[in-house]
Design an enzyme around this catalytic site. Structure first.
Site, short mmCIF file in Angstrom:
data_model
loop_
_atom_site.label_atom_id
_atom_site.label_comp_id
_atom_site.label_asym_id
_atom_site.label_seq_id
_atom_site.Cartn_x
_atom_site.Cartn_y
_atom_site.Cartn_z
N HIS A 1 0.84 -1.21 0.00
CA HIS A 1 0.00 0.00 0.00
C HIS A 1 0.88 1.26 0.00
O HIS A 1 0.62 2.21 -0.74
CB HIS A 1 -0.86 0.07 1.27
N LYS B 1 -15.37 -7.56 4.36
CA LYS B 1 -14.27 -7.88 5.26
C LYS B 1 -14.61 -7.56 6.72
O LYS B 1 -15.32 -6.60 7.00
CB LYS B 1 -13.03 -7.06 4.87
N ARG C 1 -2.35 -6.44 -8.08
CA ARG C 1 -1.24 -7.36 -7.85
C ARG C 1 -1.22 -8.50 -8.84
O ARG C 1 -0.17 -8.97 -9.25
CB ARG C 1 -1.34 -7.95 -6.43
N SER D 1 -2.82 -7.46 3.44
CA SER D 1 -3.02 -7.27 4.88
C SER D 1 -3.28 -8.62 5.54
O SER D 1 -2.79 -8.90 6.64
CB SER D 1 -4.19 -6.33 5.14
P1 ADP Z 1 -10.04 -3.08 -0.26
O1 ADP Z 1 -10.81 -3.80 0.82
O2 ADP Z 1 -10.71 -1.82 -0.72
O3 ADP Z 1 -9.63 -3.96 -1.41
P2 ADP Z 1 -7.25 -3.12 0.60
O4 ADP Z 1 -6.64 -2.41 1.75
O5 ADP Z 1 -7.23 -4.61 0.63
O6 ADP Z 1 -8.71 -2.55 0.49
O7 ADP Z 1 -6.56 -2.66 -0.74
C1 ADP Z 1 -6.64 -1.33 -1.19
C2 ADP Z 1 -6.07 -1.25 -2.59
O8 ADP Z 1 -4.67 -1.51 -2.54
C3 ADP Z 1 -6.65 -2.29 -3.56
O9 ADP Z 1 -6.74 -1.70 -4.84
C4 ADP Z 1 -5.62 -3.39 -3.57
O10 ADP Z 1 -5.62 -4.11 -4.77
C5 ADP Z 1 -4.33 -2.57 -3.40
N1 ADP Z 1 -3.26 -3.35 -2.81
C6 ADP Z 1 -3.33 -4.16 -1.72
N2 ADP Z 1 -2.13 -4.71 -1.48
C7 ADP Z 1 -1.29 -4.27 -2.44
C8 ADP Z 1 0.09 -4.50 -2.75
N3 ADP Z 1 0.83 -5.36 -2.05
N4 ADP Z 1 0.63 -3.85 -3.81
C9 ADP Z 1 -0.13 -3.02 -4.54
N5 ADP Z 1 -1.44 -2.77 -4.32
C10 ADP Z 1 -2.02 -3.37 -3.28
#
Ligand code: ADP
Length: 173
Positions: free
Chosen positions: A16, A40, A92, A130
């Site tokens: 992130h 979630k 990803r 996460s």
């Molecule tokens: P959500 O529940 O909205 O998907 P997340 O916190 O899981 O929230 O992810 C937020 C955004 O960040 C999403 O677009 C996800 O694909 C992206 N994301 C999550 N992990 C990574 C990572 N390791 N590298 C790049 N983007 C990521």
């Protein structure tokens, strides 16, 4: 141009943070939006997630054009409210693409003036989520290079409580 980066961030990972850093170089302003995802169940409440994002920005030199807010309701409505013309999302793998395509298309139908911009994950973060970090923390694994140093303590602390609760539940079975 102002962009927002919505997500659950439960907790923020280095993946992130890398997206935030790259977005801060592309846009005049980036607002990280801590959102509620009905799919979630969160480990941290929204205030805790927000604070961890704020603390983690230090690891990328506290970019002056990045702010953090707790969002609510539809992402496009919130983006409109704060004047963001772009929604940033990270991709990803192909599995992310399918979900993100659905979300971006729905958002396009709801707000045609707002664009979704995708940034692809750095190879070293393409497996990182996460959930993976929470699982590693639960089992006492090494979180180095996975989450910002500011997140390590709170994540380990929270997971120690979860592990204790799990033990007492298992003891009852
Ligand atoms: P959500 O529940 O909205 O998907 P997340 O916190 O899981 O929230 O992810 C937020 C955004 O960040 C999403 O677009 C996800 O694909 C992206 N994301 C999550 N992990 C990574 C990572 N390791 N590298 C790049 N983007 C990521």
């Amino acid at each position: 141009m102002k962009a927002c980066y919505p997500g659950t961030f439960d907790p923020i990972t280095n993946g992130h943070l890398d997206i935030i850093e790259r977005a801060s170089r592309l846009f005049d302003e980036v607002v990280v939006l801590i959102m509620f995802n009905p799919r979630k169940t969160c480990l941290f409440n929204s205030e805790e997630r927000k604070q961890m994002v704020i603390d983690s920005l230090k690891s990328i030199g506290n970019p002056q054009n990045v702010t953090v807010m707790i969002g609510s309701g539809l992402t496009v409505e919130f983006a409109r409210k704060i004047g963001a013309a772009v929604i940033i999302r990270g991709i990803r793998a192909v599995s992310d693409y399918e979900y993100e395509l659905g979300q971006a298309t729905a958002n396009m139908m709801l707000a045609h003036e707002i664009e979704t911009a995708f940034l692809i994950a750095k190879p070293q973060y393409s497996f990182l989520s996460s959930s993976v970090c929470k699982e590693i923390a639960l089992n006492g694994g090494d979180l180095l290079n996975l989450v910002p140093s500011q997140v390590e303590g709170p994540l380990k602390e929270k997971m120690a409580v979860v592990a204790e609760n799990l033990k007492s539940v298992q003891g009852q079975i």
